[in-house]
Design a protein around this motif. Structure first.
Motif, mmCIF file in Angstrom:
data_model
loop_
_atom_site.group_PDB
_atom_site.id
_atom_site.type_symbol
_atom_site.label_atom_id
_atom_site.label_comp_id
_atom_site.label_asym_id
_atom_site.label_seq_id
_atom_site.Cartn_x
_atom_site.Cartn_y
_atom_site.Cartn_z
ATOM 1 N N ILE A 1 0.807 -1.222 0.000
ATOM 2 C CA ILE A 1 0.000 0.000 0.000
ATOM 3 C C ILE A 1 0.840 1.272 0.000
ATOM 4 O O ILE A 1 0.366 2.315 -0.445
ATOM 5 N N TRP A 2 2.082 1.210 0.484
ATOM 6 C CA TRP A 2 2.913 2.422 0.505
ATOM 7 C C TRP A 2 3.778 2.554 -0.740
ATOM 8 O O TRP A 2 4.434 3.574 -0.935
ATOM 9 N N GLN A 3 3.791 1.539 -1.582
ATOM 10 C CA GLN A 3 4.688 1.525 -2.735
ATOM 11 C C GLN A 3 4.421 2.695 -3.673
ATOM 12 O O GLN A 3 5.346 3.287 -4.238
ATOM 13 N N HIS A 4 3.139 3.041 -3.854
ATOM 14 C CA HIS A 4 2.792 4.123 -4.773
ATOM 15 C C HIS A 4 2.154 5.294 -4.021
ATOM 16 O O HIS A 4 1.335 6.020 -4.573
ATOM 17 N N ALA A 5 2.562 5.459 -2.769
ATOM 18 C CA ALA A 5 2.004 6.534 -1.951
ATOM 19 C C ALA A 5 2.317 7.899 -2.551
ATOM 20 O O ALA A 5 3.417 8.146 -3.055
ATOM 21 N N ARG A 6 1.317 8.779 -2.511
ATOM 22 C CA ARG A 6 1.501 10.140 -2.996
ATOM 23 C C ARG A 6 2.251 10.959 -1.959
ATOM 24 O O ARG A 6 2.137 10.741 -0.766
#
Length: 264
Positions: A183-188
């Motif tokens: 879930i944090w891999q593509h965090a804005r």
């Protein structure tokens, strides 16, 4: 037992798949919002304690979406699960999202518990070099190449030890979930702005007694700068991951606070 009494659910919310755990049957609901770099599983010790008195919902957040989108998602998820009014408890990233939700929907959020977080709008510009370098990662980035790259990791080092150290406060099942979730891999990258509307619900602020936030600031005073609601708080023994370091103390603080906030 891991998350005893809770069910694991996947729900479509405005076209986005939300994974969450739900437990308890009481009419009053609490949403537990996790911090970074964890998932909803960080609440596996606190959730069952609170579920004795409340319905507890622990969703995985979607940091690839904007905070405003996530707020709308959370409000929709609350409606889907049958809760018009609810309490929010949030850790760092989750605390900021909870604050924004309470400002967006003051008629729905009954109380707010903010853990290990400072209001971004008033903290901006206060974090001088000394504060920044007090962070483990930052002290390496202040050194010449290749020190930063070779000494910085995105998760606590003990998570990568096999097996997990016996004295660790983290459960192996939880660490496995943190490392497998993306879930944090593509965090804005988010710049948290001041809320457009004042917070009207009671606020409890909790921070780690041995952590950085309470050591550098008066967290209650900082949150009082951005809310006109009754605001209180205190430190809990720990370094940062309070829900896993001191779950009993966290549950007690939340329960005592809510006894005076939620009408019978």
């Amino acid at each position: 037992m891991f998350f005893e009494g809770f069910s694991l659910v996947t729900q479509d919310v405005q076209g986005v798949r939300y994974r969450f755990r739900s437990g308890g049957t009481a009419p009053d609901a609490i949403f537990l919002l996790h911090g970074r770099p964890e998932t909803h599983v960080m609440w596996h010790r606190v959730g069952p304690l609170l579920a004795r008195y409340y319905t507890v919902i622990c969703p995985d957040l979607h940091p690839e979406r904007s905070p405003e989108q996530q707020v709308n998602d959370l409000l929709t998820l609350a409606t889907i699960t049958g809760h018009d009014k609810f309490v929010i408890v949030g850790q760092d990233y989750g605390a900021h999202l909870g604050y924004l939700t309470a400002a967006t929907a003051p008629d729905r959020v009954q109380a707010l518990v903010l853990m290990e977080a400072l209001p971004a709008a008033t903290h901006e510009g206060r974090d001088d070099m000394a504060f920044s370098l007090a962070q483990y990662n930052s002290c390496w980035f202040a050194q010449l190449h290749p020190k930063p790259e070779s000494h910085t990791i995105p998760v606590p080092a003990e998570w990568l030890e096999k097996p997990l150290p016996a004295e660790s406060v983290f459960a192996p099942e939880a660490v496995a979930d943190y490392l497998s979730a993306s879930i944090w891999q593509h965090a804005r990258t988010v710049t948290w702005a001041a809320a457009c509307h004042p917070i009207r619900c009671p606020v409890l602020v909790l921070w780690a007694a041995s952590g950085r936030i309470g050591g550098w600031y008066d967290p209650v005073r900082r949150w009082c700068d951005v809310t006109s609601a009754p605001t209180e708080g205190h430190a809990i023994n720990g370094l940062h991951f309070l829900a896993e370091e001191a779950p009993g103390d966290v549950e007690t603080a939340i329960s005592l606070f809510l006894e005076h906030c939620i009408p019978e």
